[in-house]
Design an enzyme around this catalytic site. Structure first.
Site, short mmCIF file in Angstrom:
data_model
loop_
_atom_site.label_atom_id
_atom_site.label_comp_id
_atom_site.label_asym_id
_atom_site.label_seq_id
_atom_site.Cartn_x
_atom_site.Cartn_y
_atom_site.Cartn_z
N LYS A 163 40.63 30.65 -17.62
CA LYS A 163 40.65 29.40 -18.38
C LYS A 163 41.79 29.53 -19.40
O LYS A 163 42.82 28.38 -19.47
CB LYS A 163 39.27 29.30 -19.42
N GLN A 198 31.48 30.45 -24.32
CA GLN A 198 31.15 31.05 -23.13
C GLN A 198 29.75 31.85 -23.20
O GLN A 198 29.39 32.48 -23.93
CB GLN A 198 32.36 32.22 -22.82
N ASP A 245 32.30 21.27 -22.74
CA ASP A 245 31.49 21.75 -21.78
C ASP A 245 30.45 20.58 -21.29
O ASP A 245 29.68 20.42 -20.47
CB ASP A 245 30.67 22.99 -22.44
N1 GUN Z 1 29.09 30.55 -18.17
C1 GUN Z 1 28.79 30.15 -16.92
N2 GUN Z 1 29.32 28.97 -16.71
C2 GUN Z 1 29.60 28.31 -17.82
C3 GUN Z 1 30.18 27.06 -18.42
O1 GUN Z 1 30.22 25.93 -17.51
N3 GUN Z 1 30.35 26.92 -19.64
C4 GUN Z 1 30.09 27.93 -20.58
N4 GUN Z 1 30.55 27.76 -21.60
N5 GUN Z 1 29.72 29.25 -20.06
C5 GUN Z 1 29.57 29.31 -18.89
#
Ligand code: GUN
Length: 277
Positions: free
Chosen positions: A48, A92, A115
């Site tokens: 990211k 995350q 998100d």
């Molecule tokens: N863990 C797995 N997929 C995601 C996601 O799309 N966003 C976040 N914040 N954590 C994740």
């Protein structure tokens, strides 16, 4: 070619975003918080950050130790909510078990919730009024439109009902006027349900659960799963080799949905930036 090149679709989207960022007065800012040492999460967070830099975003990676308290994490979120250089906040998941993930998500300003997991944003998705939509399902909708797949009136089967993938995915397909069936790994006659689908989206975390003979000829198959087998191979939730001969189009793992999630996160951060002006 019926194998969907998610990497290319994601790259095109990232280039479009980067070009738009060049015209802005300040770079959009994304903060990503990682708590603890989950190795898969560390890889996602690094990817990211790289994508942010490449698109000209300001990126703030915040690494917290495994024993960070819930209160400390809430304070960090609060600081980011109030930071004018930060347009998007992503915590995350999964978080360590002593932290209530839902409480943390609800603490993120809905305007910075890139998100799309805050109940306010999920509520708006239900009403088809959203600005910030969960990245993976939104990325799947971008894939479907990039291959000119019509959703309206189609039989759409979603397998998996998680908050991150299945539930928002079903709502996206419904908003696009699909006829949506939401299943899980315990659904009776799942093979029969899948065999009637024009579009199948699978996110259950069970390696190669969807078999070749379940899928109708010409169906569009989107595999959100990513599973590491004991022999080290990375596979999705569908039996790719068996299905690729029959499907109208299918996403590979890796290189299908995964790259779209990150590109969509940038897209959401840009939307959050614009609504902050
Ligand atoms: N863990 C797995 N997929 C995601 C996601 O799309 N966003 C976040 N914040 N954590 C994740």
């Amino acid at each position: 070619m019926n194998i969907i090149d998610g990497k290319q679709i994601a790259k095109d989207l990232r280039i479009k975003i980067a070009n738009e960022v060049k015209t802005l007065k300040r770079p959009p800012g994304l903060a990503v918080i990682l708590v603890g040492e989950d190795s898969a999460s560390a890889v996602y967070v690094r990817n990211k950050e790289l994508a942010c830099k490449e698109a000209g975003f300001f990126s703030d990676k915040i690494i917290k130790s495994e024993n960070t308290t819930e209160e400390q994490l809430l304070e960090e979120v609060e600081r980011l909510n109030n930071n004018p250089h930060i347009d998007g906040i992503l915590v995350q998941l999964p978080l360590p078990s002593h932290i209530n993930a839902n409480k943390v998500i609800e603490h993120i300003s809905p305007l910075k919730d890139v998100d799309g997991f805050h109940s306010e944003n999920i509520g708006k998705l239900m009403q088809n009024k959203s600005h910030l939509r969960p990245c993976t399902p939104k990325g799947v909708m971008t894939i479907l439109s990039s291959i000119d797949c019509t959703v309206m009136g189609m039989n759409c089967v979603v397998i998996g009902a998680s908050n991150i993938v299945g539930r928002p995915m079903a709502m996206e397909l419904l908003n696009a006027r699909g006829t949506v069936t939401i299943c899980n790994s315990k659904t009776k006659d799942l093979a029969g349900v899948v065999s009637r689908a024009d579009i199948v989206v699978v996110g259950v975390g069970i390696p190669e659960m969807v078999k070749g003979d379940w899928v109708k000829d010409g169906a569009i198959v989107i595999d959100v799963g990513i599973n590491r087998l004991e022999d080290g191979r990375l596979v999705g939730d569908v039996d790719f080799d068996a299905i690729k001969e029959k499907a109208g189009a299918i996403t590979p793992v890796p290189g299908g949905v995964g790259p779209m999630t990150i590109a969509t996160l940038l897209e959401n951060t840009l939307i959050a930036y614009k609504q902050s002006l």
